[in-house]
Every structure is written in C-alpha cells, then in structure tokens.
Design a protein around this motif. Structure first.
Motif, mmCIF file in Angstrom:
data_model
loop_
_atom_site.group_PDB
_atom_site.id
_atom_site.type_symbol
_atom_site.label_atom_id
_atom_site.label_comp_id
_atom_site.label_asym_id
_atom_site.label_seq_id
_atom_site.Cartn_x
_atom_site.Cartn_y
_atom_site.Cartn_z
ATOM 1 N N PRO A 115 -23.992 64.679 48.753
ATOM 2 C CA PRO A 115 -24.846 64.040 49.759
ATOM 3 C C PRO A 115 -24.718 64.650 51.157
ATOM 4 O O PRO A 115 -25.480 64.295 52.041
ATOM 5 C CB PRO A 115 -24.345 62.601 49.756
ATOM 6 N N HIS A 116 -23.753 65.537 51.375
ATOM 7 C CA HIS A 116 -23.538 66.159 52.676
ATOM 8 C C HIS A 116 -23.457 67.670 52.502
ATOM 9 O O HIS A 116 -23.434 68.179 51.388
ATOM 10 C CB HIS A 116 -22.223 65.661 53.307
ATOM 11 N N PHE A 117 -23.362 68.376 53.635
ATOM 12 C CA PHE A 117 -23.176 69.819 53.565
ATOM 13 C C PHE A 117 -21.823 70.130 52.937
ATOM 14 O O PHE A 117 -20.827 69.495 53.251
ATOM 15 C CB PHE A 117 -23.223 70.449 54.964
ATOM 16 N N MET A 182 -16.588 68.224 51.831
ATOM 17 C CA MET A 182 -17.856 67.918 52.492
ATOM 18 C C MET A 182 -17.690 67.921 54.005
ATOM 19 O O MET A 182 -16.638 67.551 54.518
ATOM 20 C CB MET A 182 -18.361 66.515 52.111
ATOM 21 N N PHE A 183 -18.757 68.270 54.689
ATOM 22 C CA PHE A 183 -18.794 68.104 56.130
ATOM 23 C C PHE A 183 -19.263 66.680 56.389
ATOM 24 O O PHE A 183 -20.382 66.315 56.057
ATOM 25 C CB PHE A 183 -19.739 69.111 56.784
ATOM 26 N N GLU A 184 -18.397 65.882 56.942
ATOM 27 C CA GLU A 184 -18.688 64.472 57.151
ATOM 28 C C GLU A 184 -19.215 64.193 58.556
ATOM 29 O O GLU A 184 -19.558 63.065 58.875
ATOM 30 C CB GLU A 184 -17.420 63.632 56.908
ATOM 31 N N GLY A 185 -19.237 65.179 59.413
ATOM 32 C CA GLY A 185 -19.630 64.947 60.801
ATOM 33 C C GLY A 185 -18.400 64.637 61.640
ATOM 34 O O GLY A 185 -17.303 64.460 61.129
#
Length: 189
Positions: A115-117, A182-185
């Motif tokens: 769902p993320h980068f 994942m990149f979560e921000g």
C-alpha cells in the motif's frame, strides 16, 4: 587484433546508425546513451538471477535487454533515415509494447502490491532491478526531449520505454522479499 578505437570521436562527435555525425552532447546521443546505461543495469540484475529457480525472470530480463537494443538502434538513427529501419530489429513496434504489457500483467498477478512506496534494497536482485527501472525512466525523459523537438520518427519508442520501466518495477516487486520495507512517511512532519 581488432582495434575498437577509430579516433573519429576525438573531436567530440559520434556517428549515427545510418550516417551523419552529431555532438556527443546531442539530445539523441543522450537518449540512446541512457538506454545503453539502462541495459547495462539490467545486465547486473540478470547476473544476479539464480539459474535454478529464476530461469523465467532471467529470460524476461534478457528479452527486455534485447528490445532495448532495438530502441537504441532506432534512437541512434536520424529521422531522415528512419525509412531504413526494420520493425523489431531496429525499430520498436506496437507488438513489442503489447508484449511488455503481457509480461507486466504476468508478474504483477504474482505479487501483492504494497500500500506504500517500497524502499529499494529488499534483495540484491530487486535492488538491481529498481536501479534499472530508474535508468529506464531517465532514458524515457531523454526521449521525451527528442519528441518535443520533433526529432522522433515515431512515438512508439516512448510508449515502449514507459512500459519497460513498468516491467522493471513488476520484476523488482516479484524479486523482492515477501515483506519489503515500506516508506511510511515522516511522523510529525
């Protein structure tokens, strides 16, 4: 011994496929040079494939590399000489674009897209494929520059490069670990 140097490029120019010379800094040279770089990056990825359990992945990467040579030949030809190009040999075809779409779908059907980068580097192979993907994207940007200056005989090569980078993404996700980072921000940003 065959000598690979001709000294003709010592003045900062290079030959095009069917004649003519352009500066090595020409947009056309940048475009096909970027494709060469992407092809080499794919070679690193292919070398990382384990022959026993990644034969299909190996074959798909090799096929993409061969197609990139076709794209390079097309781009190394001035639009005035485009009539001398041969479909599938030195000119990208619609069928080649469609074949990439089949491969993209085939690999993405085997992947649960996160769902993320995805942060590249889950496996050596997926990381190499992500490097190749970004190199293909750079080549695509260089070809867009040619297109904007009306220096392309056909825009099929642009569609091909767009799909080629999508295929590299699909291959990277297929080759990645089951639960990639994942990149979560940024929290609190």
């Amino acid at each position: 011994m065959v000598k690979i140097y001709t000294r003709k490029g010592d003045d900062g120019t290079t030959s095009l496929w069917y004649g003519g010379r352009v500066p090595k800094t020409d947009a056309r040279t940048e475009a096909y040079g970027s494709i060469d770089e992407a092809n080499s990056a794919l070679g690193v990825a292919r070398a990382l494939c384990k022959a026993d359990n990644q034969a299909d992945l190996h074959a798909t990467i090799l096929s993409l590399q061969q197609d990139l040579f076709v794209a390079g030949a097309e781009l190394a030809t001035s639009p005035e000489a485009a009539g001398r190009l041969q479909d599938g040999v030195s000119r990208i075809t619609d069928g080649m674009v469609e074949a990439l779409e089949v491969d993209i779908d085939r690999y993405m059907n085997q992947v649960d897209l996160p769902p993320h980068f995805v942060i590249p580097g889950g496996t050596e192979l997926s990381a190499a494929l992500d490097v190749a993907r970004t190199a293909i994207r750079r080549a695509e940007r260089r070809v867009v520059e040619l297109s904007e200056s009306e220096a392309l005989a056909s825009d099929t090569v642009l569609r091909f490069l767009n799909r080629a980078s999508d295929l590299a993404f699909a291959l990277a996700r297929f080759a990645d670990e089951p639960n990639p980072q994942m990149f979560e921000g940024r929290e609190g940003a």
